[in-house]
Design a protein around this motif. Sequence first.
Motif, PDB file in Angstrom:
ATOM      1  N   ARG A 151      77.572  14.851  55.387  1.00  0.00           N
ATOM      2  CA  ARG A 151      77.182  14.275  56.674  1.00  0.00           C
ATOM      3  C   ARG A 151      76.767  15.372  57.648  1.00  0.00           C
ATOM      4  O   ARG A 151      75.772  15.225  58.370  1.00  0.00           O
ATOM      5  N   GLU A 152      77.520  16.476  57.663  1.00  0.00           N
ATOM      6  CA  GLU A 152      77.155  17.573  58.558  1.00  0.00           C
ATOM      7  C   GLU A 152      75.812  18.172  58.167  1.00  0.00           C
ATOM      8  O   GLU A 152      74.982  18.487  59.025  1.00  0.00           O
TER       9      GLU A 152
ATOM     10  N   ASP B 172      73.213  15.372  59.085  1.00  0.00           N
ATOM     11  CA  ASP B 172      73.030  15.073  60.502  1.00  0.00           C
ATOM     12  C   ASP B 172      72.643  16.312  61.307  1.00  0.00           C
ATOM     13  O   ASP B 172      71.747  16.233  62.169  1.00  0.00           O
ATOM     14  N   GLU B 173      73.304  17.422  61.042  1.00  0.00           N
ATOM     15  CA  GLU B 173      73.069  18.606  61.868  1.00  0.00           C
ATOM     16  C   GLU B 173      72.086  19.572  61.217  1.00  0.00           C
ATOM     17  O   GLU B 173      71.071  19.933  61.819  1.00  0.00           O
ATOM     18  N   LEU B 174      72.413  19.960  59.977  1.00  0.00           N
ATOM     19  CA  LEU B 174      71.543  20.941  59.330  1.00  0.00           C
ATOM     20  C   LEU B 174      70.174  20.347  59.044  1.00  0.00           C
ATOM     21  O   LEU B 174      69.138  20.993  59.251  1.00  0.00           O
TER      22      LEU B 174
ATOM     23  N   ALA C  19      68.672  17.853  60.667  1.00  0.00           N
ATOM     24  CA  ALA C  19      67.926  17.701  61.921  1.00  0.00           C
ATOM     25  C   ALA C  19      67.433  19.043  62.432  1.00  0.00           C
ATOM     26  O   ALA C  19      66.290  19.167  62.925  1.00  0.00           O
ATOM     27  N   ALA C  20      68.293  20.083  62.322  1.00  0.00           N
ATOM     28  CA  ALA C  20      67.875  21.403  62.782  1.00  0.00           C
ATOM     29  C   ALA C  20      66.716  21.939  61.955  1.00  0.00           C
ATOM     30  O   ALA C  20      65.746  22.493  62.502  1.00  0.00           O
TER      31      ALA C  20
ATOM     32  N   MET D  41      67.573  26.950  67.093  1.00  0.00           N
ATOM     33  CA  MET D  41      67.927  26.129  65.939  1.00  0.00           C
ATOM     34  C   MET D  41      68.459  26.985  64.795  1.00  0.00           C
ATOM     35  O   MET D  41      69.401  26.600  64.090  1.00  0.00           O
TER      36      MET D  41
ATOM     37  N   ASP E  70      71.963  27.730  65.515  1.00  0.00           N
ATOM     38  CA  ASP E  70      72.798  26.549  65.241  1.00  0.00           C
ATOM     39  C   ASP E  70      73.025  26.381  63.745  1.00  0.00           C
ATOM     40  O   ASP E  70      74.143  26.067  63.303  1.00  0.00           O
ATOM     41  N   VAL E  71      71.951  26.590  62.957  1.00  0.00           N
ATOM     42  CA  VAL E  71      72.090  26.480  61.502  1.00  0.00           C
ATOM     43  C   VAL E  71      73.056  27.527  60.980  1.00  0.00           C
ATOM     44  O   VAL E  71      73.897  27.271  60.091  1.00  0.00           O
TER      45      VAL E  71
ATOM     46  N   LEU F 299      76.579  26.429  61.832  1.00  0.00           N
ATOM     47  CA  LEU F 299      76.967  25.313  60.976  1.00  0.00           C
ATOM     48  C   LEU F 299      77.290  25.789  59.564  1.00  0.00           C
ATOM     49  O   LEU F 299      78.286  25.352  58.953  1.00  0.00           O
TER      50      LEU F 299
END
Length: 454
Positions: free
Chosen positions: A235-236, A239-241, A243-244, A284, A287-288, A291
């Motif tokens: 999910r992470e 959703d995050e990786l 999207a980034a 980004m 952020d990646v 994460l």
Amino acid sequence: MSLRVRMLALIGLFLALLAVAGAAVMIVNARDAVRAEMASALDLGIAIGRAEAERGAISDTVAALDRLGLRHLRFIAGETPPEPLGDGHAAVPGWFAAMIGVAPQAHPLTGADGSVLLTVVAEPQDEVAEVWEDLQSLALAMLVVGLLLLGAAWMAVGRALAPLARIEAGVQRLRAGRYDSGPRGGLAGGVPELARLGSGIAALAEELAAAGRENRRLGQRLIEAQDRERRGIAREIHDELGAALFAIKVDAGRILRLSEEPRPEAFISERVEIAGRARAVLSMAADVHRLSRRILVRLRPALLDQLPLGEALCGLVDEWARREPEVRWSLDIAGDETPDGLDGLDEVLRLTVFRLAQESLVNALRHARPTRVSVSVRRSSDRVEVTVTDDGPGLAEGPAVADDEAGHGGLGISGMAERVRALGGTLSIGPNGGRGTRVAAFLPCVPVGLEGVA
């Protein structure tokens, strides 16, 4: 040779030795009795023979004495050697007569001129024959009694050892991994010792069955925990990786188009857009990176690969101290009782100790709202003790900790307990005196079942 046959052989040997001892005592007593009987009979014969010899002729005296039918005595006119022992009783074996060892006794009666008038002979053949008959009767009685005793012992021993077959079958079922031994009384019966053994095996089967069920439950829980962990990571990533990375792709594509199709009339605005897009890509990418580090920490703490366990725990506490400066933190590490301290622990124990401290700190800050948190790790020669205490509201006043909520550090409350039990240790979570929560784990330095593994 079976146990039943061995026990009966011992009983038979005991009976045989008893019979031999009885026969020996009987023969010794019979020898003394025969000798005494012969001496008494000879004295009687001498007295009677002398009285009869004084009355008349020797031939008439011998005939008169023979008509008396005196037992064990024989009267012979003149001097005649006695017959050898055993000639008068062929039923008495020679070896038995030799064991009695009493020979015929003769005593001559002489006249005034010194000549032998009469010979009195005391013969032990009849007495030896009686002893032989008594010995035969006793041997027959002992044989019958011995056979009856062996038969009774055969039945009694067989009945007493009957549970051994059921116990053996129960052990075979245990070896095959089948713990359905039935009710506890199914392996009991027989002598008390075997009954206790059967009850113990039945109880062991019940415990193994319970352990098997618990292992299956733990295995299912571990699989569920792994699935939850994988779903969280997926999910992470999605959703995050994802999207980034999609945003980076869009910004990079826009930058590429602007750089390939320059328009002089919009040069300034395009440069501003390119710079903004580049900053967005850098943001980004950061952020990646964060994460990915968070996911890697959940999968495997990088500190353990780079630092000793003590320094990794110090780094963990320092990190939380930077995040929560209003909380007072303390770390106590004691491993001086062993030469290598905490660094001598195997990889599984090092990871478990770190995860226990990590998860306990997460739970303390998430649910307890403490002002003071203490971490203590102590190693003795045979175990490691991990203790985390806080001064929060405690279990009675604080909110309940759900397993799925406590999984941030990779284990959760349920995962910690299962991992500690798998290593043969114990985990307790309870109030810390009057206030706060105390998490204490005791881990053996060598996992249970691996003591003999080099």
